[in-house]
Write an enzyme that holds these catalytic residues in place. Structure first.
Site, short mmCIF file in Angstrom:
data_model
loop_
_atom_site.label_atom_id
_atom_site.label_comp_id
_atom_site.label_asym_id
_atom_site.label_seq_id
_atom_site.Cartn_x
_atom_site.Cartn_y
_atom_site.Cartn_z
CG LEU A 1 0.92 -8.84 -2.06
CD1 LEU A 1 1.23 -10.29 -2.39
CD2 LEU A 1 -0.38 -8.41 -2.71
CG ASP A 2 4.15 -7.69 -3.83
OD1 ASP A 2 4.62 -8.83 -3.97
OD2 ASP A 2 3.21 -7.27 -4.52
CD GLN A 3 4.73 -3.68 1.75
OE1 GLN A 3 5.71 -3.05 2.13
NE2 GLN A 3 3.92 -3.24 0.84
#
Lengths: 283, 283, 283, 283
Positions: free
Chosen positions: D226-228
């Protein structure tokens, strides 16, 4: 919550702030926002003060009268606004659609608090867009010869709809002095340059020729002199030698629509005070 | 012109603004700046008010006492400052010189209003720079083993010089909790990232690894938790894939020194109110 | 690592990139940076290419000659630079010290790669600062009557020191056309406005009067026309009605010194190509 | 004009640039854009080169084959694109409409060059907006229990429409690893914070709590974490203690839509190269 807002300007003197806040407190008003500014060069005091009307001991209709003695004492210019009053708005456009879309979206989304009553244009190109958003569209073809004639019709329809604010959303016509006078400080224009650089036509082309490294956009109130009115908001974007005129136009569009939308928002929320040729923005 | 400044925070209630401004007006004070803010989530009222002491009918020494009844009524935290009081300042550095130069220049130029009393360092590298500007330099070598010991000496010299503000200008040591407690909200650090991103060591390297497109710097008050104190100021600069870690470090230096200098300026002008872990900046 | 850098401009044609890179490859050069730009409006090709001289099969002294056939074929303007060559620099100042400090610091810190040979001023005020940094300071008082006379002396000392680049770091005198001609595209000025807005004197005062919401600074090469030369770099900072002229001057100082330092850095690293009245910056 | 574009990455070695440009020149191609970058830390060479196909001596269908020997020689990863090929696009949304409007407008205005084939949502709220712009809308209600089931249907419709790019325009669901794998580097998300700050839910609330002075938005490719994923673009806006969470959300919306639109534009114009967890943007 219904609120009242006072916008005040007057010569700076001792005791103004105390009297104004005292007036509200004594009448049991709860101040929600207070912002003041002193132009120390010209010794002018500016204030925006907003309070909750719930429990306030003066009836809405009588506030103006009740405040008058204070206003007189300090030689104030002031205006009183209520959150329950919503301004009527007309948008003027020509052929560019990006600012129109942005405004239509923001009015629809409730971010801009106003009654958007109509879109007026000297071309028919953007009619489908106004219709997409269910906003009446009026086509007033204009040229040098019929300009004043057509403006009369425009003014008539604006009056009939009690329009309070006119937004020039890349409207490619210059309004007559007579028109401007009737909506003093109530016509907001977006100019596609960082004023006072590149006043007038084709600013992106001229910015390209000059080789600037940053371009901008400016929203301002319209006055009789082209692009010389009080500036409300400006913003800029960095460019480089790689940007063609077309790139600049494209990047500029994103500035124009945001810079215009911010100015309209502040105006509709009574956050702008005009004095001389400048603005105080109580953001 | 000598001025007095009140910094106030208290639970929000009707009438605060009116009472505070009334206090100044009744005593013939001329308000020069007034700025207030209400945290509507937590219902806290904040204010900074500055007035000309010329003609004010309460003696400087008695203002605090005279204001106390109002402060008590509204359960205020408040502090009173005079423009004639100038804070004593110490700068802590290690080996990087860009922030030190910037601060030395700004103190010398009079832009930062404070008595710069000393530069303290765990290395001797920057001694010549302090000397260039005629500021005493103290060398306190530090390591894990002698840290608390050395801090005692540092605290002694700080006390002896009545230091009010400590600036960590890229000081590469972590201060002990005991040290921090003695200068609560009076130690300003510059962290070379856009907090809360990249807390701790080597933020530019980690920003490079993460592939961010913008880097930043943050000035904040130091608390017991590393890089977690109240943020005073932040700024950013755009980077691209072309920027190596070295480029980021170089571009970051220009941010760091400006972001630190702004925080120091606001602190010395009593424009910062700390509450919880946040700051109100009355710029 | 010693590198060679070619800066090229010529009419755009097929095959330029291939021939230039081929020239380097065939001679066993390792390209470190290559950046090109085509002005598609004017059909001009620009290039900056830098390669490692280690292992390159043409001797440094003969590269120019070896490249000439390609240059001729494509009607190129080109210049060849070696990383081992360092330019000689003179800084001109008057009374403001912020840009001078910034430059002195950056030369000293090695961020600006040049031999800073002297500071020249029409006043003596900044002599102590030059001396702090160990840079020779020359005082040439100037007025309307003796201007050309004094410039002769200045030109003499510049020639004697083989000065390659002149930096006007808030130098408040206009150089004669004759002076400018001798250092075409080798004099960098910082103007304290967002050009082309506010050409000439007192730009901050005029920005204040006009009520702009953003101010800027511009570094450019000096030409015979005041503030009309090729722009190298610009930057801006947001202001509001709260900012007095003094605030604008203070905020502007931080822009000026950074915008000037960036231009000087790019010039010293041979990253600027001037064409017509514009610049290509191979950053 | 039809153009071909090569996107190349490979271990850095002497002669790559010369061979690639030579390949195009020898076959009579006119290079319009060439941009290269060397990651000197990891010794990787990146290139984007675009040329006019008019007069090029290799047929479109055979270019890939003809280029293969060079690609093999330098161990290149490469992709070949033609300006005549237009990607098929699907937008995923939930309830927020600002990013959707912005994208719909830009596709309609021709600024984003792609075939916008559908809008997919887990709610019906935004159906009228898709319909306003004449874009098919598909409603796929989703919950934890039926997620993988529903994704199968979504993948089916995406395949049937040969979707090349998926845009998550504030889509409030996390896609399964399986889904992400099928569209590696072809799903663009907008996250409403300045990553890596405030990964995950409610970033504006957390930014408010932390007391940051600047907020941001980040567009990135979606990966399993997530969001990486690789960051494509970021932008920021300044806030102050005066901004409530609601103000931050409102100001953030303007960032989100612009930052997302820029990423989509670059992707559709084949200007992005992903390597490791980073992007090279050949803007």
């Amino acid at each position: 919550m219904e609120t009242a807002t006072l916008l005040i300007s007057c010569p700076d003197r001792k005791g103004i702030l105390s009297e104004v806040t005292g007036f509200i407190s004594k009448n049991n008003g709860n101040i929600i926002n207070a912002d003041q500014h002193i132009d120390s060069q010209k010794q002018i005091f500016f204030m925006r003060i907003e309070w909750d009307l719930n429990g306030f001991q003066i009836e809405k209709e009588k506030i103006k009268e009740a405040f008058k003695p204070i206003a007189d004492k300090f030689h104030m210019d002031f205006s009183l606004h209520f959150s329950s009053e919503v301004q009527n708005v007309a948008i003027f456009v020509s052929k560019y659609d990006h600012c129109l879309y942005e405004l239509l979206y923001r009015f629809k989304a409730g971010e801009l608090k106003g009654n958007l009553k109509m879109v007026i244009s000297n071309h028919e190109d953007l009619k489908p867009i106004a219709e997409m958003f269910g906003v009446p569209f009026f086509h007033f073809p204009k040229n040098k010869d019929n300009k004043l004639e057509v403006e009369k019709e425009e003014l008539k329809i604006l009056r009939e709809n009690s329009i309070d604010l006119i937004i020039l959303a890349r409207y490619m016509q210059i309004l007559s002095d007579n028109f401007v006078k009737q909506y003093r400080n109530r016509i907001i224009n977006i100019h596609h340059s960082f004023l006072p650089a590149f006043v007038g036509a084709k600013p992106y082309h001229r910015a390209y020729e000059r080789g600037v490294k940053i371009i901008g956009a400016t929203s301002h109130y319209v006055t009789e002199e082209l692009d010389q009115g009080p500036i409300i908001e400006q913003d800029v974007v960095r460019i480089s030698h790689r940007d063609s005129v077309e790139d600049m136009i494209r990047k500029g569009r994103d500035l124009e629509k945001l810079v215009l939308a911010r100015a309209v928002k502040w105006h509709l929320e009574n956050k702008i005070l005009v004095y001389g040729n400048k603005t105080v923005i109580f953001e």
